[in-house]
Every structure is written in structure tokens, then in C-alpha cells.
Design an enzyme around this catalytic site. Structure first.
Site, PDB file in Angstrom:
ATOM      1  N   LYS B  87      -0.965   3.250  -9.854  1.00  0.00           N
ATOM      2  CA  LYS B  87      -0.188   2.031  -9.553  1.00  0.00           C
ATOM      3  C   LYS B  87      -0.676   0.901 -10.446  1.00  0.00           C
ATOM      4  O   LYS B  87      -1.891   0.703 -10.596  1.00  0.00           O
ATOM      5  CB  LYS B  87      -0.383   1.667  -8.072  1.00  0.00           C
ATOM      6  CG  LYS B  87       0.502   0.526  -7.594  1.00  0.00           C
ATOM      7  CD  LYS B  87       0.246   0.223  -6.114  1.00  0.00           C
ATOM      8  CE  LYS B  87       1.209  -0.806  -5.559  1.00  0.00           C
ATOM      9  NZ  LYS B  87       0.941  -1.112  -4.133  1.00  0.00           N
ATOM     10  N   SER B 162       5.314  -1.682  -1.559  1.00  0.00           N
ATOM     11  CA  SER B 162       5.331  -2.050  -2.963  1.00  0.00           C
ATOM     12  C   SER B 162       5.118  -0.887  -3.910  1.00  0.00           C
ATOM     13  O   SER B 162       5.490  -0.961  -5.074  1.00  0.00           O
ATOM     14  CB  SER B 162       4.248  -3.092  -3.222  1.00  0.00           C
ATOM     15  OG  SER B 162       2.953  -2.538  -3.033  1.00  0.00           O
ATOM     16  N   SER B 186       2.302  -0.352   1.939  1.00  0.00           N
ATOM     17  CA  SER B 186       2.776  -0.119   0.571  1.00  0.00           C
ATOM     18  C   SER B 186       2.527   1.280   0.029  1.00  0.00           C
ATOM     19  O   SER B 186       3.054   1.637  -1.019  1.00  0.00           O
ATOM     20  CB  SER B 186       2.149  -1.131  -0.387  1.00  0.00           C
ATOM     21  OG  SER B 186       2.724  -2.396  -0.191  1.00  0.00           O
TER      22      SER B 186
END
Lengths: 501, 514
Positions: B87, B162, B186
């Protein structure tokens, strides 16, 4: 334009001053408060920084244990309570000297609180100053504003940032309001900061060099009408960074406030900038108690738990407090007040203690340090200790004088030799051929010549003016290039002239 | 579809150890898959940066070590040579780290996050950096400054957020493993809506050093994968105490894979949280959830109902604590030291105005919304009512968990109230967007671990449903044991992994998927 002031005496007739101090002490830990970067002064800008000090994305702080221990020691030396549990908080504000745009500090949970110290003024009067808190925080970086007239950020063309200082561990010591100092307030201010400096230096937790900003003082001053109990509005003079300036700044602020109040005005609550050159302050930014730093507990750090065992083990490591030590030494050595004060002011108290421990009497130790070494250090523009004269050398030199091998003048020359690295006092004495002339025959010859050269003086002495003998002694010493025992010369002259001393 | 990219990380690890395949082949297969499905108008757009050369270099290094044999080969980590995606909130040397924001576009970190150091030491080829909502703020990945990621199940839908990029990359077979971060869901919510596995470990179980902070007291790095065992293997690799993170636990979490290999619910009490269901939960989500409970009962678990009455305040508390920390954590992005710097168009050039212009231009709407909320919540006069009250709620939620775990060994709920919604559907309605995290937020507020695994497809839209398991703090192994058991019960029913039902992407696809 400087502000109007009343004279100090006028101010004191009408008002009582209330003082308060925030003293920032930079700790001398190896690394910074929250990072492993070196805590060092004077290096190339931005060389003592890592990703944490620069506030790069993703970094986290880790508390420096040595800094916490130093903070606890400071708290203990100030007779504070040490919190069993305390946290850091974030003080949020945007300014480019703070890489994260918040300062990690302690807010409502200081590590040390509710202490006191006794401050002794020069004449021996003692004021007790109550300590509200001593808390840990990190220093900011250093900004240099270029191209403007004032050196301030306003009007500068650009600013240089050095983050070497960012993250250096600080302990901020905050007093409670100090009332009742009266006209001694400026003196007390100086003595207080001096005492804090001495304490942290004695603890070994700070280099305590004010010229390097290791100890920095913000001085709060307010006035209230004589006899009143409700405090007036205060000003906070920032970064008063020498002992002399602290005294002058407090005096100036008292006089300035007095002028405002006496003319029916109202003091503005604000920070003030100190100007050493004019010994005045100018207005900084307005300050209110509601300055909103949006403090909240620092979520990246866990609470600090100071177990009682840890605190007691640190307490056991504390050195004797400087004030108590001075009291003890003064009594033990039998010096008078002015004698002892001179010793302290000359910075040779430790050296004298060592010399006495090496075998000298207190009087002899004082004679050598204050009479000989301090003066030479002043000429060389170094600290007395830096001349390299050991306690052993002083004891040996003193022995040579007391044993009649050297007179004082010759001893001075031997001392010069020791300082020049020519060896021990005995070695210097021998190498330089400094031998006291104690052969009466040689001395009498020189005395005859001296008396013949100054017959009028000889006549005066015969007539009973014994104090005139000094001139003849001087002549003899000159003729023997100083290598005569002046006491013996004096005796021989008086004997020869048939005068009883 | 290439068989290599369909394999789980554990399967790849076995094949690599047996020298049936090389890491270079595996890595190349994934890079080719990325090239095939990620780019273009209708691409998944899971990646913001593809790290081709470095990944292949690491793969070749693993292959040559293995070929040479001896101690070096024997000491290779079991996951050595298995590629991974990261990420783009986690800093990496040699690749840009953007946090999905214009503010950091082009910024290169001079240091590696602790988890990256561990991944490099274990020699997992890093395929690249995955898309996310700006600074991890969002539930749809639509708040990325670099465009949204699409859900591989339906390219017109969101992949969650996210960490939509990491979840979509794993769901689209672009990577077998990925790292995510979870502040309010997330990792887990994108896992739910993409049919993948996502775990938020116990707070402190994985170092946060090098994960760009959103809300420090809630953030946690965790694994994203296609199987419970893979997630366990990855958490074991990245976890452990880190002296650079003061909030890192000293516990060792080294029995996670073992727990995942010995999945069982026999005799376990599984608590259904009354408050995490009902109104606002899609019928298809509820249906799959109820079926999962039946499977667990059938396997010998005792299913009990527990009540966590203060969970109703969790969303409110979260939206005070999180923005408060955001407002402080994001203050450093001011254009002074790194990243974007924008000069004001006119007027004087002061530091305040440069900071203001930079932040106005560099942050997107959602970041600004949260910064403003947090600044307000921390302000003098409001602190007690907002931040202070929220912290009290946090304590109450922790107590609810304590009480619930006295009655049950693990808790269970749907991960998200709905399946993936359409791109743009909730962009103008922040409150509706925030409701996506209603079931995941309590775990962050209490610091307990949570795992989301695929629970099937909702009848009304044929999209994945996620099932969330929660365990007491430090009991991450329990999640993997129960998760693996439920996973095998479900897969036995489906006849294989849920993702085998996903529409075909890329060149091999036979028709347009809607």
C-alpha cells in the site's frame, strides 16, 4: 523609541513586583529526546539529523531514557514530587523551526512538580522560590532570517533552517509567582537563574553554558500597588540569556510597568524582546492565556512510569547540592565572607578543595590560587584550572617557600616555569638556578653597598624611621637579583644600624 | 489464466521450495498480469507504481541462492521469492511513496518502513505500490489524487477503501499478497467487497514505523491475501517488537500459521454482536452471514448472542478521535521540507501564505474535511465536549469488548453493511460513506484484532460479502484458527475459493462484464 520608565526607586515606592521564571535547560545526553541523532553543538548545519528530526512521513518518536533520568534528577534537586505516571502531549502550531508543526512536550502531566529552592543573595538573605513544575520537551530548530533589517522573520528575504537543535532534550522549569522580593527583585532574578544553572551543572545533566543557549530564561514581571494582593498584568521577556541580562531585564520591566501604571495606563499582556545593547525591551506578540495550541496526549508514545525504586536509585546518585557544599566548605576552611565569595567568583573553589586534600592548609591553598594563579589565568585569558597547575605542584612549591629554599618572588618564577611545562617546582628551581642567598657575608656586602648608595635613607632609619628600611631592602634584593631572603636582609640592616625593630 | 497467478502464497512457497518454479517466473507472471489488467481506461488501476526491475532482481537473487543450495538456501524464509504489493502509505527506498496525495507526488523516502525491512530481509520481490484514498481517508479509494481503483468483480464499482488498491490487486490476481493499513476498516472493508482476506492485527503487533500516520492511536499495518493461511504467514513475517515504535508490543506472534493450518471451532463459543446487524445491513449480506453461523454451529461451535451497547457511539467517537489525530499528523505537510510547494498567486510571499497555498492545493476534499473537523474538536473550549467525550466512549467500547469476550471466545459480524457500491454513488455524501465502517471501527477503538474473509455472494447483486471475526487483544492466533475453519467450511460448500467465481479480466475475457 524606548518606552518611558520611572526610576527604580520611584517604582519601588509605589509598587510591589511579582516575578515568575521559565528556565529552559538543554540536557547533555548523547542523543536527542526522541531520536538516535547526536545531541551536539556547533556542527555543520543539518548534519545531526535523521528522518525523525526532519519529521519525514512515517516516522515515530522513541523517548530517550537518559533524558528522563536527567529530568527526574533535576526534579529531585529542586525538591519536587516525581510523577509516578506521566505522558507527553502535542503542542500544535505552524512554524518552520518545528519540523512536525507540533512540539512534543508535557502539558498537564509534568514529570516533576511542586518543589522549591532557597536562593541566597550576596549579603546572605535567603528567598525561597517555589517551583510549580519541571517538564520534558524537545527543542526547536534554529532559524536565521536573511536580508531584513531586524533579523526577524518579518521583512526577511529568506530564512535558513538548521535542524541540528530540533529534538534536543529540554527541561522547562517553571516557578510559582514570586512575591515579596521588593527592591531585591532584579538581584533575586539573577541569583535564581544562577542557582538553576549551578544545580544542573552540578548534576552533570547539562553543559549549562548560557552563551550557547544551554540555559535560557523567560522572565515574567508584573507590578501591583504596594500592599495589594491581586497580581497585575504581566509581561514575559523572552530569551534573556545571561545572568547580567536577567537582572537588567527584570529591572527594566519593573521601571517600564511602573511608568505605565503611574500614568494611569494598563500594561499589555505580551511577550517582550530583550535588547542587550540598550538594556531595554520591545513589544513582541500579544499573548493571552487562551493561546490555542490544541494540546492532546501524544498517541505515538506510551506513558512514562517512574517506579519508586527507579526514583530512589536516582536520588541516591545525586551529588551534594551546591549551596550546601559551599556552606560546608566555608565553615571548614575558616574563610571570611568576602574571602569565600572571591574564591567562588574566581571559580577556584573546586581547585582549592583539591589542593587542601593534597596537603595544603586552607590559607596556603587560598594564597596560591587567589594570589598567584588567578591573576596569571586572567592574563592568559583562560580559566584558572586550564593553566595545568596540579595540587601536588602547589603543595610542593609551598613547601619550598616554607622551608626557606625560595622566597615569594622566586616562587613566582618557579610557578611560571611549572606553567610553562618545565617540570615539577623542584626541577624548575634547580634548572633555573634559583637559590636563596642566605650567606650573611654575601648579604652584608650588598647591604653596605645599598646603605652607601642611599645615605639619607640610612640616616632616617637610624633616627627611628624603621619603615624606611624597605628602600634598602629593595636595593639589596636588586643587587642579588631577587635571590635573597628579604626577612633576613631586613634583620641584618637593622642590626647593622643598631636599631631595634 | 496462468496457473502461477491463481496460486496462493503458501502454494507458491511450496512450489518454489521444491524448485518446481523459479521466483523469476512467478514474479514475471504477476508483472505480466499487472500489465494486462491494471492499466487503460477500464483497467483495475490497483497500482500507482510498478517496481519491475527491483522485483525481478530480488527474484533472481532468491533463485540463485536456492540453486546454489547449502546453508544460504536452507536459511531462506518460507515466503522468499513470493511477490508482494505494498500500500502506498508505507515508505520504501527506491520507489515513490505518495500516500495517494498530490502533496507527496514524486517524493522518495530516504528510509524503509520496518515492515519493508523485514520483507526485504525475507527476500519477497516487491511488485509495486498500491492505490489508496488520500492519506488512507476513505472507504472507496475514490479519494486518491491519482484516480480510483476499480473492483475486479465489477469494474464500475468501488473496491473499498482506503486500501482498495491492495485488495483489488490481490482479487485481480496481480499479486498473491499485499500490505494494507487499517485505521477504521481500511484492510477489512476492501477485503469484504473484493472477496479477499484482510486482517487488522492487535494494535502494536506490527510496527507502524514508516507507515505514514493517519490516526496514530488507531493505525495498524496488516496482511491482505486470498487465504487465511497466507495472511497468517505474512503477519508472522511483518510482526514482532520494533524498538522504533514505542507502541509496539513485546509479545511474539509466531503461532499464527500453525493456528491457520489447524483451523477448528469445535467447542468454541462464537458471539454474534447484536448491534452489528439489522437496520442498514443489506439483505444479501445478512443472509450469507446467517448461513455462516449455521455452518459454524454444524462444526461444533456454540453460537451465542452478545450485546455491546456502546458500539452505537463508536462511529461518532471515531469521527472525533481520528480527525483530531489527523489534524496534527498532517500538519507536517507544509511545503517547507519536502513534497509539494505552491506559492500564492499574488500578494506577499510569507511563510504562512506559502504553507496555506501548499496545503490548499495539495490536500483533497476529504483530507481537508478531516483536518478541519479535528482542528475544531481539539480547540480550547471544545476539547472536553468532543475529544474528551470521544475518549470516554472509547473506554466504554473497550469495556463492552471485555464483557463480550467473557461470554464468547471470538465475536462475529458482517464486515461491511453492504456489498460494493457504484463508483461515484456516495462521493457527495460523506456520512453515507462513513457508515461503511460501522462494523469495523470498534476493533480499532479497542485495539483488538479483526479478520475479514469472504462469506459468499449476495443474492441481489452477485457481489462478495465479508464476514468479520474479532478476538481479544493479543489473541490474533485465535482469529486465524477460527477463520481457517470457516474458510474451509465455506469453500467446501462452494467447491473452491470464492474468487474462482469472479468474472474473467484482461485479454482472456469472453465478454464485457457489467
Amino acid at each position: 523609541m524606548s518606552d518611558p520608565t520611572l526610576s527604580f526607586d520611584e517604582a519601588m515606592e509605589q509598587f510591589d513586583p511579582v516575578l515568575g521564571f521559565e528556565v529552559h535547560v538543554e540536557l547533555n545526553t548523547k542523543t536527542k529526546m526522541f531520536s538516535s541523532a547526536p545531541n551536539a553543538f556547533g556542527d555543520h548545519p543539518n548534519s545531526n539529523v535523521n528522518e525523525v528530526d526532519l519529521g519525514l512521513p512515517g516516522v515515530l518518536p522513541v523517548v530517550n531514557k537518559a533524558a528522563v533520568e536527567s529530568s527526574i534528577k533535576i526534579g529531585l534537586a529542586l525538591n519536587c514530587e516525581i510523577a509516578e505516571y506521566c505522558r507527553f502531549a502535542r503542542k500544535n502550531y505552524f512554524y518552520p523551526d518545528t519540523p512536525k508543526n507540533f512540539q512534543t512536550s508535557q502539558y498537564d502531566e509534568p514529570i516533576a512538580h511542586d518543589g522549591w529552592i532557597d536562593i541566597e543573595l550576596e549579603d546572605g538573605e535567603v528567598f525561597r522560590v517555589e517551583i510549580e513544575r519541571a517538564h520534558m520537551e524537545e527543542d526547536a530548530g534554529k532559524l536565521t532570517h536573511m536580508g531584513g533589517a531586524t533579523g526577524r522573520i518579518q521583512g526577511a528575504e529568506y530564512s535558513l533552517v538548521d535542524y541540528n537543535r530540533a529534538g534536543v532534550p529540554l527541561v522547562e522549569i517553571v516557578t510559582k509567582p514570586i512575591v515579596g522580593a521588593g527592591r531585591r527583585a532584579p538581584e533575586l532574578a539573577r541569583a535564581y537563574v544562577s542557582a538553576i544553572r549551578e544545580i544542573v551543572k552540578n548534576l552533570g545533566v547539562s553543559d549549562a553554558r548560557m552563551e550557547r543557549g544551554n540555559v535560557r530564561c523567560d522572565a515574567n514581571v508584573s507590578l501591583m500597588p504596594k500592599g495589594a494582593t491581586k497580581f497585575g498584568i504581566r509581561s514575559e521577556t523572552k530569551n534573556v540569556n545571561s545572568l547580567r541580562s536577567v537582572e537588567h531585564a527584570v529591572r527594566h520591566e519593573i521601571q517600564r510597568h511602573a511608568a505605565v501604571l503611574a500614568s494611569g495606563g494598563k500594561v499589555t499582556q505580551e511577550t517582550r524582546h530583550w535588547h542587550e545593547d540598550t538594556r531595554t525591551t520591545t513589544a513582541g506578540r500579544p499573548k493571552s492565556d487562551a493561546d490555542d495550541y490544541r494540546y492532546f496526549p501524544e498517541p505515538d508514545l506510551v506513558p512514562i512510569v517512574a517506579t519508586r525504586e527507579w526514583v530512589e536509585s536516582l536520588r541516591a546518585q545525586l551529588p551534594e547540592p551546591p549551596a550546601e557544599r559551599r556552606k560546608r566548605l566555608k565553615a571548614a576552611w575558616g574563610y571570611s565572607d568576602p574571602e569565600f565569595r572571591d574564591v567562588v567568583n574566581a571559580g577556584v573553589m573546586d581547585a582549592i578543595e583539591e589542593t587542601i586534600a593534597a596537603g595544603a592548609t586552607p590559607a596556603a591553598a587560598r594564597k596560591w590560587w587567589m594570589g598567584e594563579i588567578v591573576g596569571r589565568a586572567k592574563v592568559a585569558d583562560v580559566d584558572p584550572g586550564e593553566l595545568g597547575v596540579t595540587s601536588e605542584a602547589i603543595v610542593e612549591l609551598n613547601g619550598l617557600v616554607e622551608g626557606g629554599k625560595l622566597n615569594n618572588k622566586m616562587a613566582g618564577q618557579v610557578l611560571d616555569g611549572v606553567i610553562a611545562g618545565e617540570g615539577t617546582p623542584t626541577q624548575v628551581m634547580e634548572a633555573r638556578g634559583l637559590v636563596l642567598v642566605s650567606d650573611d657575608g654575601a648579604l652584608l656586602e650588598a647591604i653596605d653597598s645599598a646603605l652607601a648608595a642611599q645615605p639619607d635613607v640610612a640616616e632616617k632609619i637610624r633616627g627611628g624611621k624603621v619603615q624606611a628600611v624597605g628602600a634598602i631592602v629593595g636595593g639589596v634584593m636588586k643587587a642579588t637579583r631577587g635571590q635573597a631572603d628579604a626577612g633576613r636582609v631586613r634583620e641584618l640592616i637593622l642590626e647593622k644600624l643598631g636599631v631595634n625593630a | 489464466m496462468n496457473e502461477l497467478i491463481a496460486s496462493t502464497a503458501a502454494e507458491l512457497a511450496e512450489k518454489l521450495a521444491a524448485k518446481e518454479v523459479s521466483s523469476e517466473e512467478v514474479t514475471r507472471a504477476h508483472l505480466e498480469r499487472i500489465a494486462e489488467v491494471d492499466g487503460g481506461e477500464r483497467g483495475v488501476h490497483a497500482f500507482l507504481h510498478v517496481n519491475t526491475e527491483e522485483a525481478l532482481g530480488v527474484a533472481r537473487e532468491v533463485d540463485s541462492l536456492r540453486a546454489a543450495g547449502g546453508d544460504d538456501a536452507a536459511e531462506l524464509h518460507p515466503l522468499a521469492g513470493v511477490p508482494i504489493a505494498i500500500k502506498d502509505l508505507i515508505v520504501t527506498v527506491g520507489q515513490p511513496t505518495t500516500a495517494g496525495s498530490r502533496m507527496l507526488e514524486g517524493w522518495m523516502s530516504p528510509y524503509d518502513a520496518t515492515v519493508i525491512k523485514k520483507i526485504r530481509a525475507a527476500k519477497l520481490p516487491i511488485l509495486g505500490k498500491t492505490n489508496l484514498d488520500e492519506f488512507a481517508m476513505g472507504s472507496s479509494t475514490e479519494h486518491s489524487a491519482f484516480g480510483p481503483t476499480r473492483n475486479p468483480w465489477d469494474l464500475d464499482r468501488i473496491p473499498g477503501g482506503s486500501g482498495g488498491g491492495s485488495a483489488a490487486a490481490v482479487a485481480a490476481f496481480e499479486a498473491p499478497l499485499a500490505l494494507g493499513t487499517d485505521t477504521g476498516g481500511s484492510i477489512r472493508q476492501p477485503g469484504a467487497v473484493t472477496g479477499t482476506v484482510g486482517v487488522k492485527p492487535t494494535y502494536g503487533a506490527v510496527s507502524r514505523y514508516g507507515a505514514i500516520a493517519m490516526a496514530s492511536s488507531l493505525d495498524q499495518i496488516g496482511p491482505v491475501s486470498r487465504s487465511v493461511l497466507d495472511a497468517a504467514l505474512l503477519q508472522e513475517l511483518i510482526g514482532g517488537h520494533d524498538p522504533f515504535d514505542s507502541t509496539s508490543l513485546t509479545d511474539s506472534f509466531d503461532t499464527l500459521a500453525e493456528a491457520a493450518r489447524n483451523g477448528s471451532v469445535q467447542g468454541l463459543r462464537i458471539g454474534v454482536v447484536k448491534e452489528l446487524g439489522g437496520e442498514g445491513f443489506q439483505p444479501g449480506v445478512e443472509a450469507r452471514f446467517r448461513e455462516a453461523l449455521e455452518l459454524l454451529r454444524g462444526a461444533g461451535a456454540e453460537v451465542v448472542e452478545v450485546s455491546c451497547p456502546n458500539f452505537q457511539y463508536a462511529l461518532g467517537a471515531y469521527y472525533l478521535i481520528m480527525p483530531s489525530e489527523v489534524s496534527s499528523n498532517l500538519a507536517k505537510f507544509d511545503g517547507v521540507r519536502y513534497g509539494l510547494r505552491v506559492l500564492p498567486k499574488d500578494g506577499p510571499l510569507t511563510i504562512e501564505r506559502v504553507m496555506g497555498a501548499t496545503r490548499a492545493a495539495g490536500f483533497g476534499d476529504e483530507a481537508k474535511r478531516r483536518i478541519i473537523l479535528g482542528t475544531y474538536a481539539l480547540s480550547a473550549g471544545y476539547y472536553d465536549a468532543y475529544y474528551g467525550s470521544a475518549q470516554k466512549v472509547r473506554t466504554l467500547i473497550q469495556r463492552d469488548f471485555d464483557a463480550a469476550f467473557a461470554q464468547a471466545d471470538v465475536l462475529i459480524s458482517p464486515t461491511a453493511p453492504t456489498t460494493a457500491f457504484r463508483l461515484g454513488e456516495k462521493l457527495d455524501d460523506p456520512l453515507a460513506m462513513y457508515l461503511n465502517d460501522v462494523a469495523t471501527i470498534p476493533a480499532n477503538l479497542a485495539g483488538v484484532p479483526g479478520l475479514s474473509l469472504p462469506g459468499g455472494l449476495a443474492d441481489e447483486d452477485g457481489l462478495p460479502v465479508g464476514i468479520q471475526l474479532l478476538a481479544p487483544a493479543r489473541e490474533d492466533a485465535r482469529l486465524y484458527r477460527v477463520g481457517a475453519a470457516l474458510e474451509s467450511l465455506l469453500e467446501a460448500q462452494w467447491g473452491g475459493p470464492l474468487l474462482s467465481k469472479a468474472p474473467v479480466l484482461g485479454a482472456a475475457k469472453t465478454g464485457e462484464v457489467n
